[in-house]
Enzyme design. Sequence first.
Site, PDB file in Angstrom:
ATOM      1  N   LYS A  58       0.843  -1.205   0.000  1.00 27.71           N
ATOM      2  CA  LYS A  58       0.000   0.000   0.000  1.00 27.71           C
ATOM      3  C   LYS A  58       0.877   1.252   0.000  1.00 27.71           C
ATOM      4  O   LYS A  58       0.624   2.205  -0.744  1.00 27.71           O
ATOM      5  CB  LYS A  58      -0.940  -0.017   1.224  1.00 27.71           C
ATOM      6  CG  LYS A  58      -2.063  -1.039   1.086  1.00 27.71           C
ATOM      7  CD  LYS A  58      -2.828  -1.259   2.381  1.00 27.71           C
ATOM      8  CE  LYS A  58      -3.852  -2.390   2.172  1.00 27.71           C
ATOM      9  NZ  LYS A  58      -4.569  -2.763   3.393  1.00 27.71           N
ATOM     10  N   GLN A 102      -4.450  -1.503   9.663  1.00 28.75           N
ATOM     11  CA  GLN A 102      -4.392  -2.806   9.005  1.00 28.75           C
ATOM     12  C   GLN A 102      -5.022  -3.866   9.915  1.00 28.75           C
ATOM     13  O   GLN A 102      -4.615  -4.024  11.063  1.00 28.75           O
ATOM     14  CB  GLN A 102      -2.927  -3.167   8.683  1.00 28.75           C
ATOM     15  CG  GLN A 102      -2.769  -4.456   7.907  1.00 28.75           C
ATOM     16  CD  GLN A 102      -3.396  -4.399   6.515  1.00 28.75           C
ATOM     17  OE1 GLN A 102      -3.220  -3.440   5.775  1.00 28.75           O
ATOM     18  NE2 GLN A 102      -4.148  -5.433   6.163  1.00 28.75           N
ATOM     19  N   ASP A 125     -10.987   3.005   4.399  1.00 33.48           N
ATOM     20  CA  ASP A 125     -11.443   1.619   4.223  1.00 33.48           C
ATOM     21  C   ASP A 125     -12.967   1.561   4.077  1.00 33.48           C
ATOM     22  O   ASP A 125     -13.503   0.533   3.650  1.00 33.48           O
ATOM     23  CB  ASP A 125     -11.024   0.770   5.432  1.00 33.48           C
ATOM     24  CG  ASP A 125      -9.731  -0.009   5.184  1.00 33.48           C
ATOM     25  OD1 ASP A 125      -9.417  -0.262   4.003  1.00 33.48           O
ATOM     26  OD2 ASP A 125      -9.062  -0.364   6.160  1.00 33.48           O
TER      27      ASP A 125
END
Length: 293
Positions: A58, A102, A125
């Site tokens: 990422k 994460q 997200d």
Amino acid sequence: MNSPATLARDIDGKAIAATVLGEVAEQVRELTAQGIHPALAVVLVGDNPASQVYVRNKILRAGEAGIVSIERRLPSTCSQQELLEVIAMLNADPGVHGILVQLPVPAHIDEAAVIHAIDPAKDVDGFHRENVGGLVQGQDVLTPCTPSGCMRLLEETCGDLSGKHAVVIGRSNIVGKPMATLLLQAHCSVSIVHSRSVDAPALCRLADIVVVAVGKPKLIDASWLKPGAVVIDVGINRIDTPHGPKLVGDVDYNSARLVASAITPVPGGVGPMTIAYLLKNTVLAASKAPRIA
Ligand code: NAP
């Protein structure tokens, strides 16, 4: 069955993700010209090897698109309070536009508390309940990256999705449910199949579009598919073979391509789209952020 000459065509997630990343880089240039430098904070708790790889990728892709990345690493022993304090600092920092923690976090930390501590305007997200509710109501909110990426693959493959019957296999909060919502917004008729569904293959055989997010290697084969169906395989499963470990999807690719008209390979299908849409969400959040005087 397709003849060998008419096997399903591959949906090239790598190529479509590259197009999306090009769009992101262009948006970053436009924002930078206005004095806004899109920035993504990635928080990693512990040393889960898979999470470390995801975070590295990422950050790498963010840099390639011109997005500033800020990495915060915490030990697996950190308390929930310590993690929430890091999130609070990132929420308060006007130079940070996107925050990603994460997952999974260590078992002693309440995942929902972490997700809901993130400022919804920075929740790239798309997991915060405010964004989930907004998505269901058709508002312009940050939307989960994997389903958004799947929608782009479908739009590039099928064009207008209106009126098509889509079956989503799996009902997780991160993939199945938002996927079904996005398909509904695109005017599909949507069915959701899960572990309690009776005769899941028969339900699936009704579908023009099949999106599979289950986490079981090669669960879906040709016998689940209507001829000509378009198949999006979200699954990522590591299996052992005589030649060593291998990544496979939830769909038995070699069987399904005898019947489907188009299918995503694993790897190289949905995976690259997830990161591309994470970065798209980051520039979207940056473009909506209050301007710093
Ligand atoms: P999850 O939270 O474990 O959900 C799995 C879903 O599959 C559940 O809703 C479950 O039903 C359903 N299911 C299980 N067995 C089934 C069966 N035999 N028939 C029909 N449905 C069944 O998984 P997830 O987080 O959505 O992830 C799914 C897969 O996608 C995993 O392989 C994951 O690694 C992959 N993934 C990939 C990406 C990417 O970027 N490519 C992103 C996210 C996830 P119940 O609800 O009834 O238990």
